[in-house]
Design a protein around this motif. Structure first.
Motif, short mmCIF file in Angstrom:
data_model
loop_
_atom_site.label_atom_id
_atom_site.label_comp_id
_atom_site.label_asym_id
_atom_site.label_seq_id
_atom_site.Cartn_x
_atom_site.Cartn_y
_atom_site.Cartn_z
N GLU A 155 -1.28 -38.66 -25.59
CA GLU A 155 -0.10 -37.88 -25.18
C GLU A 155 1.10 -38.85 -25.07
O GLU A 155 1.11 -39.73 -24.20
CB GLU A 155 -0.39 -37.23 -23.84
N LEU A 186 4.19 -38.95 -23.92
CA LEU A 186 4.90 -39.16 -22.66
C LEU A 186 4.06 -39.98 -21.70
O LEU A 186 4.56 -40.86 -20.99
CB LEU A 186 5.24 -37.80 -22.04
N LEU A 187 2.76 -39.68 -21.68
CA LEU A 187 1.89 -40.43 -20.79
C LEU A 187 1.71 -41.85 -21.30
O LEU A 187 1.54 -42.79 -20.51
CB LEU A 187 0.54 -39.72 -20.65
N LEU A 195 4.01 -43.51 -22.77
CA LEU A 195 5.24 -44.18 -22.34
C LEU A 195 5.16 -44.54 -20.87
O LEU A 195 5.54 -45.64 -20.45
CB LEU A 195 6.42 -43.23 -22.59
N LEU A 196 4.71 -43.61 -20.05
CA LEU A 196 4.59 -43.84 -18.61
C LEU A 196 3.69 -45.03 -18.33
O LEU A 196 4.03 -45.91 -17.54
CB LEU A 196 4.03 -42.59 -17.91
N GLY A 254 -8.14 -36.87 -17.00
CA GLY A 254 -7.82 -35.61 -16.35
C GLY A 254 -9.06 -34.98 -15.74
O GLY A 254 -9.00 -34.15 -14.86
N HIS A 255 -10.23 -35.37 -16.25
CA HIS A 255 -11.49 -34.90 -15.67
C HIS A 255 -11.93 -35.91 -14.63
O HIS A 255 -12.28 -37.03 -14.97
CB HIS A 255 -12.57 -34.79 -16.76
N SER A 256 -11.91 -35.52 -13.38
CA SER A 256 -12.23 -36.50 -12.35
C SER A 256 -13.71 -36.81 -12.27
O SER A 256 -14.13 -37.71 -11.59
CB SER A 256 -11.73 -36.00 -11.00
N ALA A 308 -8.20 -41.08 -11.54
CA ALA A 308 -8.09 -39.69 -12.00
C ALA A 308 -6.62 -39.34 -12.16
O ALA A 308 -5.78 -39.72 -11.35
CB ALA A 308 -8.76 -38.76 -10.99
N LYS A 309 -6.32 -38.60 -13.23
CA LYS A 309 -4.94 -38.14 -13.42
C LYS A 309 -4.71 -36.94 -12.51
O LYS A 309 -5.63 -36.13 -12.32
CB LYS A 309 -4.76 -37.66 -14.86
N PRO A 310 -3.53 -36.72 -12.04
CA PRO A 310 -2.36 -37.60 -12.12
C PRO A 310 -2.51 -38.75 -11.15
O PRO A 310 -2.70 -38.54 -9.96
CB PRO A 310 -1.20 -36.68 -11.72
N TYR A 311 -2.44 -39.94 -11.64
CA TYR A 311 -2.78 -41.09 -10.82
C TYR A 311 -1.60 -41.56 -9.98
O TYR A 311 -0.44 -41.30 -10.28
CB TYR A 311 -3.30 -42.24 -11.70
N ASP A 312 -1.98 -42.26 -8.92
CA ASP A 312 -0.95 -42.86 -8.07
C ASP A 312 -0.42 -44.10 -8.80
O ASP A 312 -1.16 -45.05 -9.05
CB ASP A 312 -1.57 -43.26 -6.73
N GLN A 313 0.85 -44.07 -9.17
CA GLN A 313 1.39 -45.13 -10.03
C GLN A 313 1.35 -46.50 -9.38
O GLN A 313 1.08 -47.50 -10.06
CB GLN A 313 2.82 -44.75 -10.45
N GLN A 314 1.58 -46.51 -8.06
CA GLN A 314 1.54 -47.79 -7.36
C GLN A 314 0.17 -48.41 -7.44
O GLN A 314 0.02 -49.62 -7.60
CB GLN A 314 1.97 -47.62 -5.89
N HIS A 345 -8.36 -28.56 -15.73
CA HIS A 345 -8.11 -29.88 -16.29
C HIS A 345 -6.77 -29.95 -17.02
O HIS A 345 -6.05 -30.94 -16.93
CB HIS A 345 -9.24 -30.29 -17.23
N LYS A 356 -4.07 -30.37 -14.60
CA LYS A 356 -3.94 -31.73 -14.09
C LYS A 356 -3.23 -32.62 -15.10
O LYS A 356 -2.44 -33.48 -14.73
CB LYS A 356 -5.32 -32.27 -13.73
N ASN A 357 -3.51 -32.39 -16.34
CA ASN A 357 -2.77 -33.14 -17.37
C ASN A 357 -1.28 -32.80 -17.31
O ASN A 357 -0.43 -33.68 -17.44
CB ASN A 357 -3.32 -32.81 -18.76
N MET A 384 0.34 -31.88 -14.73
CA MET A 384 0.92 -32.53 -13.55
C MET A 384 1.17 -34.01 -13.83
O MET A 384 2.16 -34.58 -13.38
CB MET A 384 0.00 -32.35 -12.35
N ALA A 385 0.27 -34.61 -14.60
CA ALA A 385 0.48 -36.01 -14.96
C ALA A 385 1.76 -36.14 -15.79
O ALA A 385 2.54 -37.07 -15.62
CB ALA A 385 -0.71 -36.52 -15.75
N LEU A 386 1.98 -35.17 -16.65
CA LEU A 386 3.19 -35.19 -17.47
C LEU A 386 4.43 -35.02 -16.60
O LEU A 386 5.44 -35.69 -16.81
CB LEU A 386 3.15 -34.06 -18.50
N GLN A 401 4.78 -35.89 -13.56
CA GLN A 401 4.99 -37.17 -12.88
C GLN A 401 5.68 -38.16 -13.82
O GLN A 401 6.63 -38.87 -13.44
CB GLN A 401 3.64 -37.76 -12.48
N ALA A 402 5.17 -38.16 -15.06
CA ALA A 402 5.74 -39.12 -16.03
C ALA A 402 7.21 -38.80 -16.28
O ALA A 402 8.06 -39.69 -16.33
CB ALA A 402 4.95 -39.06 -17.32
N GLN A 408 10.29 -41.34 -15.44
CA GLN A 408 11.20 -41.81 -16.47
C GLN A 408 12.62 -41.35 -16.21
O GLN A 408 13.57 -42.11 -16.36
CB GLN A 408 10.73 -41.30 -17.85
N SER A 424 -2.55 -32.04 -6.97
CA SER A 424 -3.65 -32.22 -7.90
C SER A 424 -5.00 -32.30 -7.17
O SER A 424 -6.00 -31.73 -7.60
CB SER A 424 -3.42 -33.48 -8.73
#
Lengths: 120, 517
Positions: A13, A15-16, A18-19, A86-88, A103-109, B331, B334-335, B337-339, B341-342, B346, B368
């Motif tokens: 993906e 965007l991800l 890039l993140l 995304g699957h924990s 697990a996504k969405p992950y804590d960036q820190q 799932h 959750k993806n 939501m990850a987007l 966040q991204a 950004q 999430s």
């Protein structure tokens, strides 16, 4: 000045991708990008300086991230591995020893800290 | 003229005698040719105008046959025959007016003015006398009957007894016969009923959409179930199982891979008689799923079990597909939501307020986690305890949190908003409250009360609490509480922050079988 540690980021993906690259930079490291496991392996075969691989699990192509992690541990044992999904429900037993899972969405820190610890 | 007192012989009232008379079942029966013939013979032989067969009851005498007299019974005090009861010889009274026992008898003193009586006792097998056959004349007879006539009348008495006995046998026989006839009729009716119900049974049996069969269990010596055989199957059975011509065959022959589970459960039904209902897969029958009811039929020794079942493979596949879809949806969310966040990261990279971006990302992560808890129940509901633990354990080590309360299943919406609420509380506790010091702890407890859920958040071991200076999203989320309209009571104490949240249970509790929007 030491060259910054190179981290290969594998994620389908954009965007991800890039993140993840941004987080690698935030950790003071240098990102390389691959869109799937096959591309990642090609890059790994071409370069000697990759020290960390950061990979998603769900990706198109011949391997998912779990298989990729196993292949990396097999062929390039010194490389450290971070796996996200995304699957924990990924069990530690599915990953190589020492690999870290988020697990996504992950804590960036947390990701940044983990990368810094691995590069140290 | 007053009726003179007549001595009634004691024999009349002998209960045994009366019982025997009753057993003959002869009193008040219609005239019968056999008895009439005897009486005719008696008249002829004794040359009298009157002859009769008299049966002496306790308070009357009754004539089974009578000739020459127009009465069929008289009261006991008019009975001459009564006097014959005590003896076995013929009672011979040549002149009734001269005999003390009879001279005041109203049949003597009045119509028909009888004068001569001779009666032979009717002697029953037990020796007791039930009556007489007697001849009567209206003129006295000197010497009474002659020897030949006495012999004749005694013979006729025996004849009467034979008639009575024969009659009784016939009656008994007839009774028995009619009893038998009744029994046969009953059996025929029962048989007919069986046939009708059998027909009805058959037509019901075969019209069922559901599979129905009766099986007979076979057990090993140790009592464990070995196999079962089909006694009968209905038409739908073949469609439901794919087993053709099953009647009379053993299941292990028809489907060698049939799982032990089936034999065990039917064996248990056959032994205990307790009916069961369950759903189970039959791998050996094309991996079909069945909804089964089984109950014992007939006596325990027959070991037969009736089974009513439906193939629910399609339904189960649909259910499982639904579960898979829900999980896949979860799932993908959750993806997404990850987007989000991204994108936020950004976009806001240059905005300067890193703390705000961080708070944003952390709230997304809390959402999430709440989704994860809901995913465990395929998005139908979430256990309150799981929501609490899921929300807090992202912020701190679980040993610093104690929580407890009754089991409550939350609706998805309530689970999500509670998760965000707890995230805010925990974030504050980490930043300013009990979790900001090593020994601080959090206690979360809940209870049901008067149709409401009451949830208490208590921080301990941390610095004194103070109300926040600004009301950011966090404090607004806290003030809104669990469902947006519920009551919140906050306490800022020296021992730390605590809050009590209330929400009506009907707004937040998951009702089985319902799906809220």
């Amino acid at each position: 000045m030491d060259k910054p540690t190179v981290v290969l980021v594998v994620e389908d993906e954009p965007l991800l991708l890039l993140l993840a690259g941004t987080l690698v930079e935030e950790a003071g490291l240098q990102p390389l990008y691959a869109g799937n496991a096959d591309e990642a392996v090609a890059i790994l075969e071409a370069r000697q300086d990759i020290r960390i691989v950061f990979t998603d699990v769900e990706m198109p192509g011949s391997m998912d991230g779990i298989k990729l992690a196993a292949a990396i541990r097999n062929r390039w044992p010194p490389i450290q591995i971070v796996v996200v999904s995304g699957h924990s429900a990924v069990a530690p037993s599915q990953l190589p020893e020492g690999a870290r899972f988020f697990a996504k969405p992950y804590d960036q820190q947390h990701i940044v800290q983990a990368l810094q610890a691995m590069a140290a | 003229m007053p009726v003179p007192m007549i001595d009634i012989p004691a024999a009349v009232h002998d209960p045994q005698r009366l019982q025997i008379l009753e057993d003959y079942d002869i009193l008040d029966t219609p005239p019968e040719p056999g008895f009439d013939d005897v009486v005719t013979l008696a008249r002829q032989i004794c040359k009298t105008p009157i002859a009769l067969v008299s049966l002496v009851d306790r308070d009357r005498q009754w004539f089974k046959a009578v000739s020459g007299l127009d009465i069929c019974e008289t009261p006991i005090n008019q009975s001459v025959c009564a006097h014959a009861l005590a003896q076995r010889e013929t009672l011979n009274i040549p002149d009734l007016t001269l005999d003390a026992r009879t001279r005041d008898n109203s049949l003597v003193t009045g119509e028909p003015f009888i004068r001569f009586y001779a009666g032979a006792p009717l002697i029953a097998a037990s020796g007791l006398v039930i009556g007489t056959i007697c001849v009567i004349d209206t003129v006295p007879r000197s010497g009474g009957l002659d020897v030949g006539q006495i012999a004749a009348i005694e013979a006729l008495a025996r004849q009467v007894m034979m008639l009575l006995d024969q009659r009784r046998l016939i009656v008994l026989h007839d009774e028995r016969a009619s009893e038998l006839r009744e029994q046969v009729a009953e059996r025929k009716i029962a048989q007919a009923a069986l046939e009708i119900s059998d027909d009805r049974y058959r037509s019901l049996f075969n019209s069922l959409d559901a599979g129905f069969c009766v099986i007979e269990m076979a057990f090993n010596k140790d009592g464990s179930p070995r196999d079962y055989r089909f006694v009968e199957v209905n038409e739908a059975f073949v469609d439901q199982t794919g087993l053709h011509d099953a009647t009379g065959k053993w299941m292990r022959d028809l489907a060698p891979d049939h799982e032990p589970y089936w034999f065990e459960i039917y064996g248990k039904v056959a032994l205990t008689g307790e009916p069961v209902r369950f759903e189970h897969e039959a791998k050996a029958l094309d991996r079909r799923w069945y909804d089964v009811r089984a109950f014992r039929i007939g006596p325990r020794a027959a070991r037969q079990v009736a089974i009513l079942f439906n193939d629910i493979t399609v339904r189960r596949n649909a259910e499982q597909q639904q579960v898979m879809l829900n999980e896949e949806l979860g799932h993908r969310m959750k993806n997404s939501m990850a987007l989000v966040q991204a994108i936020a990261s950004q976009t806001l990279r240059g905005a300067g307020d890193r703390a705000a971006v961080q708070a944003f990302n952390q709230r997304i992560a809390a959402l999430s986690r709440a989704h994860d808890v809901l995913l465990q129940q395929s998005w139908t509901s979430a256990k309150l305890a799981d929501v609490v633990l899921g929300a807090i354990s992202a912020h701190t080590d679980p040993t610093r949190v104690s929580c407890g309360g009754p089991e409550v299943s939350l609706e998805p919406k309530a689970a999500l908003s509670l998760s965000l609420l707890l995230h805010e509380l925990a974030t504050n506790a980490v930043k300013y409250g009990s979790l900001s010091v090593p020994d601080g702890v959090i206690r979360v407890n809940w209870r049901r009360e008067d149709g409401s859920l009451i949830l208490d958040w208590v921080e301990q071991g941390g610095p004194p609490a103070a109300p926040p200076e600004r009301t950011g999203l966090g404090s607004r989320l806290i003030d809104i509480g669990m469902v947006g309209t519920s009551a919140v009571r906050k306490t800022f104490a020296d021992s730390g922050f605590s809050a009590e949240f209330r929400a009506p249970l009907h707004l937040i509790e998951h009702q089985i079988g319902q799906s809220h929007g």
